[in-house]
Design a protein around this motif. Structure first.
Motif, PDB file in Angstrom:
ATOM      1  N   GLY A   1      33.486  51.303  36.528  1.00  0.00           N
ATOM      2  CA  GLY A   1      36.038  51.153  37.167  1.00  0.00           C
ATOM      3  C   GLY A   1      36.048  50.196  37.809  1.00  0.00           C
ATOM      4  O   GLY A   1      37.679  49.113  37.752  1.00  0.00           O
ATOM      5  N   ALA A   2      35.039  49.835  39.015  1.00  0.00           N
ATOM      6  CA  ALA A   2      35.821  49.451  39.905  1.00  0.00           C
ATOM      7  C   ALA A   2      36.115  47.900  40.023  1.00  0.00           C
ATOM      8  O   ALA A   2      36.176  46.916  40.327  1.00  0.00           O
ATOM      9  N   LEU A   3      34.717  47.251  39.357  1.00  0.00           N
ATOM     10  CA  LEU A   3      34.673  45.869  38.712  1.00  0.00           C
ATOM     11  C   LEU A   3      35.175  45.636  37.703  1.00  0.00           C
ATOM     12  O   LEU A   3      35.891  44.440  37.501  1.00  0.00           O
ATOM     13  N   ARG A   4      35.956  46.583  36.444  1.00  0.00           N
ATOM     14  CA  ARG A   4      36.760  46.489  35.256  1.00  0.00           C
ATOM     15  C   ARG A   4      38.076  46.195  36.620  1.00  0.00           C
ATOM     16  O   ARG A   4      38.641  45.146  36.000  1.00  0.00           O
ATOM     17  N   ALA A   5      38.918  47.058  37.500  1.00  0.00           N
ATOM     18  CA  ALA A   5      39.751  46.043  38.099  1.00  0.00           C
ATOM     19  C   ALA A   5      40.216  45.462  38.765  1.00  0.00           C
ATOM     20  O   ALA A   5      40.964  44.895  38.841  1.00  0.00           O
ATOM     21  N   ALA A   6      38.616  44.780  39.358  1.00  0.00           N
ATOM     22  CA  ALA A   6      39.290  43.476  39.740  1.00  0.00           C
ATOM     23  C   ALA A   6      39.284  42.169  39.085  1.00  0.00           C
ATOM     24  O   ALA A   6      39.031  40.868  39.263  1.00  0.00           O
ATOM     25  N   LEU A   7      38.828  42.589  37.424  1.00  0.00           N
ATOM     26  CA  LEU A   7      38.818  41.322  36.555  1.00  0.00           C
ATOM     27  C   LEU A   7      39.916  40.972  36.285  1.00  0.00           C
ATOM     28  O   LEU A   7      41.202  41.911  36.064  1.00  0.00           O
ATOM     29  N   ARG A   8      40.321  39.710  37.131  1.00  0.00           N
ATOM     30  CA  ARG A   8      41.854  38.794  36.386  1.00  0.00           C
ATOM     31  C   ARG A   8      42.058  38.314  35.064  1.00  0.00           C
ATOM     32  O   ARG A   8      42.663  38.216  34.811  1.00  0.00           O
ATOM     33  N   GLY A   9      41.138  38.336  34.246  1.00  0.00           N
ATOM     34  CA  GLY A   9      40.957  36.915  33.244  1.00  0.00           C
ATOM     35  C   GLY A   9      39.263  37.266  32.161  1.00  0.00           C
ATOM     36  O   GLY A   9      38.618  38.247  32.276  1.00  0.00           O
TER      37      GLY A   9
ATOM     38  N   GLU B   1      32.555  39.626  43.447  1.00  0.00           N
ATOM     39  CA  GLU B   1      31.845  38.199  44.170  1.00  0.00           C
ATOM     40  C   GLU B   1      30.629  37.565  43.469  1.00  0.00           C
ATOM     41  O   GLU B   1      31.089  36.222  43.820  1.00  0.00           O
ATOM     42  N   GLN B   2      29.875  38.515  42.829  1.00  0.00           N
ATOM     43  CA  GLN B   2      28.918  37.549  41.556  1.00  0.00           C
ATOM     44  C   GLN B   2      29.841  37.529  40.146  1.00  0.00           C
ATOM     45  O   GLN B   2      28.879  36.732  39.642  1.00  0.00           O
TER      46      GLN B   2
END
Length: 336
Positions: free
Chosen positions: A92-100, A317-318
C-alpha cells in the motif's frame, strides 16, 4: 443509479478481469449512446421494454439500463463485484508513492482504447503521468507501429498534452528485442522518445546462452530505459514457461547501465518471479512497477506489482515511477 455510470463501471470491471475487448467496447459504446438520450425517454423505454430497439443495446445492456433508471443497482454489476479476485493486501505505501506508469498501450497497437481514454483513466486513478508504449513494427499480431505511424502518434500526444495539462503523456514504445539483441525501430526515432521499454516477444525458448547474449546486447543499448517482462512467462490457463537466461549477468548489466527491471503487474504475467526479483535487488537494480495495461481498467493493476515489490524489500527510492515526470525525464537523460 445513473445508467451511464453503471455501464462505464461494468466496462472497467470487465477490463480488470481481463475480459475480451469486444465485450468491454459494447458496454462503453452503450454508455456513450445512453448519454445522448433524454432521461425521460430512457425511463419510458425501460417501462415499455423497448430499450433493445436502440442500436447497440442488447438484452444484457438493456437490463442494466432498466435496473438503473428504476432506482436499483444493476445485477450485472453486482455479480461482477462479487466475482472480483481478493484485493491485494500488501504494498500500500509503495502504491501511494507511484506517480505514473511506464508501460501502457492504446488502440494504435493492440490496446482496446484510444490514447485519450487511457490518459483520462490514469487521471481518475490519481496518476500524474503515463508513458505510452505501443508495440514496434515486427510484432504484426499486435499491429506494431511503423516509424511513420509512430511519428504521427508523437504529434497526437503533443496535442493531447496541451489539452490535458498538467497531466503528461510521455512518448514511448515497447520495442521488440530482435534475435541478435538489436531493437525493432529506427535508432534516430528511439532517441526522440521519453521512455523505451525493451521486451522479448519471439523465440522465447531459444537456448540459454543465446538468450543471455540477446538480452545483454539490448540492455547495453543506450536507448533502452526499461527491460520489460524479462522471463516472458504466463501463469494462468495453460501458462507459458520462463525463458532461460543468465539472470546474474543480465541483472548486473541492468545495474551497470541504469536500465530499470520491470515488475510487470499483469495478473497473467507477474513477471519476474519472486526469486528473480530478489536476485535483481541483490545486484543493485532499479525497478519500474508497470501495468502493461491494454485497457483503461487495467491501469488499476499496479497494486499487484507493488505487493510483490514489498515482499522483496524494494522501497520507493528504487522505483523510477515514484518520480515526477520532470525528475524521471532528467534521470533518464542523465543515463544517456
Amino acid at each position: 443509479m445513473d445508467p451511464v455510470a453503471a455501464l462505464k463501471q461494468i466496462a472497467l470491471y470487465l477490463e480488470r478481469a481481463g475480459e475480451a475487448t469486444q465485450k468491454v467496447r459494447a458496454f462503453r459504446r452503450a454508455a456513450a449512446k445512453v448519454a445522448e438520450i433524454d432521461p425521460d425517454e430512457l425511463t419510458a423505454r425501460a417501462t415499455a421494454g423497448t430499450l433493445t430497439d436502440l442500436p447497440g443495446i442488447g438484452n444484457s445492456i438493456a437490463l442494466v439500463i432498466a435496473e438503473s433508471v428504476m432506482g436499483g443497482e444493476p445485477s450485472y454489476l453486482l455479480n461482477l463485484v462479487e466475482k472480483q479476485s481478493a484485493p491485494v493486501t500488501g504494498g500500500g505505501a509503495l502504491r501511494a508513492a507511484l506517480r505514473g506508469d511506464c508501460h501502457t498501450h492504446s488502440d494504435w497497437s493492440d490496446g482496446g482504447s484510444p490514447i485519450r481514454e487511457m490518459a483520462e483513466a490514469a487521471i481518475a486513478l490519481g496518476h500524474e503521468w503515463i508513458a505510452l508504449t505501443d508495440h514496434s513494427p515486427r510484432l504484426r499480431v499486435a499491429n506494431g507501429l511503423s516509424a511513420e505511424r509512430l511519428r504521427r502518434q508523437l504529434e497526437v500526444v503533443a496535442e493531447l498534452n496541451v489539452e490535458l495539462a498538467p497531466f503528461l503523456i510521455l512518448t514511448g514504445i515497447e520495442v521488440d528485442i530482435l534475435l541478435d539483441g538489436s531493437l525493432d525501430q529506427e535508432p534516430e526515432l528511439l532517441s526522440q522518445l521519453d521512455v523505451v521499454v525493451a521486451s522479448v516477444h519471439s523465440k522465447l525458448r531459444m537456448p540459454k546462452a543465446e538468450m543471455t547474449e540477446r538480452m545483454l546486447t539490448a540492455v547495453a543499448n543506450p536507448h533502452v530505459d526499461v527491460l520489460g517482462h524479462c522471463t516472458g512467462r504466463l501463469v494462468v490457463g495453460k501458462g507459458r514457461p520462463e525463458s532461460e537466461f543468465d539472470a546474474a549477468a543480465v541483472f548486473a548489466a541492468c545495474a551497470e547501465h541504469g536500465v530499470a527491471v520491470e515488475i510487470n503487474s499483469r495478473p497473467e504475467r507477474l513477471d519476474p518471479p519472486l526469486r528473480l526479483l530478489r536476485a535483481a535487488v541483490e545486484h543493485g537494480c532499479r525497478f519500474a512497477i508497470d501495468t502493461d495495461a491494454h485497457a483503461p481498467g487495467q491501469l488499476d493493476w499496479l497494486a499487484h506489482g507493488c505487493e510483490r515489490a514489498e515482499l522483496c524489500g524494494i522501497g520507493p527510492e528504487q522505483v523510477i515511477n515514484t518520480r515526477t515526470a520532470g525528475d524521471l525525464l532528467a534521470d533518464l537523460a542523465a543515463r544517456g
